[in-house]
Design a protein around this motif. Sequence first.
Motif, PDB file in Angstrom:
ATOM      1  N   HIS A   1       1.361  -0.761   0.263  1.00  0.00           N
ATOM      2  CA  HIS A   1       0.055  -0.133   0.163  1.00  0.00           C
ATOM      3  C   HIS A   1       0.909   1.348   0.308  1.00  0.00           C
ATOM      4  N   GLY A   2       1.048   2.121  -0.933  1.00  0.00           N
ATOM      5  CA  GLY A   2       1.294   3.836  -0.979  1.00  0.00           C
ATOM      6  C   GLY A   2       2.602   3.805  -1.368  1.00  0.00           C
ATOM      7  N   ALA A   3       3.461   2.338  -1.913  1.00  0.00           N
ATOM      8  CA  ALA A   3       4.397   2.249  -2.714  1.00  0.00           C
ATOM      9  C   ALA A   3       4.791   1.372  -4.413  1.00  0.00           C
ATOM     10  N   GLU A   4       5.155   2.673  -4.693  1.00  0.00           N
ATOM     11  CA  GLU A   4       5.118   2.302  -6.041  1.00  0.00           C
ATOM     12  C   GLU A   4       5.864   0.789  -6.658  1.00  0.00           C
ATOM     13  N   ASN A   5       5.107  -0.068  -6.594  1.00  0.00           N
ATOM     14  CA  ASN A   5       6.252  -0.986  -7.628  1.00  0.00           C
ATOM     15  C   ASN A   5       6.656  -1.745  -6.361  1.00  0.00           C
ATOM     16  N   THR A   6       5.535  -1.848  -5.681  1.00  0.00           N
ATOM     17  CA  THR A   6       6.783  -2.831  -4.220  1.00  0.00           C
ATOM     18  C   THR A   6       6.014  -3.764  -4.243  1.00  0.00           C
ATOM     19  N   ALA A   7       6.602  -4.782  -3.711  1.00  0.00           N
ATOM     20  CA  ALA A   7       5.967  -5.880  -3.152  1.00  0.00           C
ATOM     21  C   ALA A   7       6.433  -6.037  -1.738  1.00  0.00           C
ATOM     22  N   HIS A   8       4.938  -6.968  -1.370  1.00  0.00           N
ATOM     23  CA  HIS A   8       4.975  -7.361   0.158  1.00  0.00           C
ATOM     24  C   HIS A   8       4.968  -8.832  -0.042  1.00  0.00           C
ATOM     25  N   ALA A   9       5.593  -9.752   0.643  1.00  0.00           N
ATOM     26  CA  ALA A   9       5.850 -10.826   0.750  1.00  0.00           C
ATOM     27  C   ALA A   9       5.794 -11.272   2.417  1.00  0.00           C
ATOM     28  N   PHE A  10       4.595 -12.366   2.786  1.00  0.00           N
ATOM     29  CA  PHE A  10       4.863 -13.025   3.938  1.00  0.00           C
ATOM     30  C   PHE A  10       4.704 -14.656   4.464  1.00  0.00           C
ATOM     31  N   LEU A  11       5.516 -14.787   5.077  1.00  0.00           N
ATOM     32  CA  LEU A  11       5.805 -16.414   5.431  1.00  0.00           C
ATOM     33  C   LEU A  11       5.930 -16.932   6.852  1.00  0.00           C
ATOM     34  N   LYS A  12       5.099 -18.129   7.630  1.00  0.00           N
ATOM     35  CA  LYS A  12       4.519 -17.877   8.412  1.00  0.00           C
ATOM     36  C   LYS A  12       5.794 -18.452   9.176  1.00  0.00           C
ATOM     37  N   LEU A  13       5.925 -18.301  10.140  1.00  0.00           N
ATOM     38  CA  LEU A  13       6.795 -18.768  11.436  1.00  0.00           C
ATOM     39  C   LEU A  13       5.432 -19.753  12.248  1.00  0.00           C
ATOM     40  N   ASN A  14       5.145 -19.178  12.773  1.00  0.00           N
ATOM     41  CA  ASN A  14       4.052 -19.376  13.631  1.00  0.00           C
ATOM     42  C   ASN A  14       2.699 -19.327  13.558  1.00  0.00           C
ATOM     43  N   ASP A  15       1.761 -19.379  14.610  1.00  0.00           N
ATOM     44  CA  ASP A  15       0.315 -18.241  14.053  1.00  0.00           C
ATOM     45  C   ASP A  15       0.945 -16.986  14.221  1.00  0.00           C
ATOM     46  N   SER A  16       1.523 -16.402  15.503  1.00  0.00           N
ATOM     47  CA  SER A  16       1.739 -14.678  15.495  1.00  0.00           C
ATOM     48  C   SER A  16       2.890 -14.169  15.186  1.00  0.00           C
ATOM     49  N   SER A  17       3.677 -14.872  14.211  1.00  0.00           N
ATOM     50  CA  SER A  17       5.326 -14.368  14.189  1.00  0.00           C
ATOM     51  C   SER A  17       5.325 -14.597  12.418  1.00  0.00           C
ATOM     52  N   LEU A  18       5.369 -13.947  11.325  1.00  0.00           N
ATOM     53  CA  LEU A  18       5.263 -13.828  10.132  1.00  0.00           C
ATOM     54  C   LEU A  18       7.206 -13.265   9.798  1.00  0.00           C
ATOM     55  N   LEU A  19       7.638 -14.121   9.098  1.00  0.00           N
ATOM     56  CA  LEU A  19       8.477 -13.232   8.426  1.00  0.00           C
ATOM     57  C   LEU A  19       8.524 -12.675   6.567  1.00  0.00           C
ATOM     58  N   ALA A  20       9.056 -11.108   6.365  1.00  0.00           N
ATOM     59  CA  ALA A  20       8.596 -11.278   5.290  1.00  0.00           C
ATOM     60  C   ALA A  20       9.560 -10.340   3.949  1.00  0.00           C
ATOM     61  N   PHE A  21       9.257  -9.951   3.454  1.00  0.00           N
ATOM     62  CA  PHE A  21      10.169  -9.369   2.170  1.00  0.00           C
ATOM     63  C   PHE A  21       9.562  -7.983   1.866  1.00  0.00           C
ATOM     64  N   VAL A  22      10.175  -7.153   1.139  1.00  0.00           N
ATOM     65  CA  VAL A  22      10.249  -6.251   1.193  1.00  0.00           C
ATOM     66  C   VAL A  22      11.133  -6.389  -0.990  1.00  0.00           C
TER      67      VAL A  22
END
Length: 232
Positions: A42-63
Amino acid sequence: MSDTQTINGINHLALATANLKSTLQFFNEVLGMPLVALYWMHGAENTAHAFLKLNDSSLLAFVFSPNIPTDIKLGITHSGNPGDPCTTGTMQHLAFNVDSHEQLLIMRDRIRSKGIHCFGPMDHGFAEAIYFSGPDGITLEVATLTGKNVKNWIDPEVVSAMGISSDELHVLENPEAFEQPPTSIPNQPIESASQLRMSYPEDLYSVMVNMTDNEFTETTRDAIPPTQLENG
């Protein structure tokens, strides 16, 4: 008086990557993390955001964006191993958690099965850990807490070397409680607030600071990716 400890973990870490597909594949195949979100930020041109699951309340994300530089400089942008320096404020290394010594050894074998060098376990007393390298020059670790008294690892010599007094150490070990006021605290005007601030264009930052919390929430609301709305 509210609880002195209201942060209960890490929701997500967001790391930059110049090749989102291969980075996601590494953490999926080598460490077994499932993909749970992938969308335009949201609000960032040509920028993708991805999330990988570590557990039910914790994620690893990449921009990802096409403007992310790829010039890795050891000792500046990256450390290269768990002990060498890098620029202040950057991530020296990233450690994931498992629940036992046995799971740590299983993860070590899983990593090695992909042809990746993995060292350890190393015994830190209160924790055991294995170490290896990931994509984009990231230094990675998997660790498990042993249950041994971590207070034994607050070394008086290091406390003194860092210029921490006994009174300051007591505060660090016992953070001050925060009493929630009856009404929420608004952002202070730019000229009187802390100098710790995010980097946005001055005119946009001024608008953000002067918004009410409800206005900010409604202005930035992105409950479902726009493309999903279009296809729905």
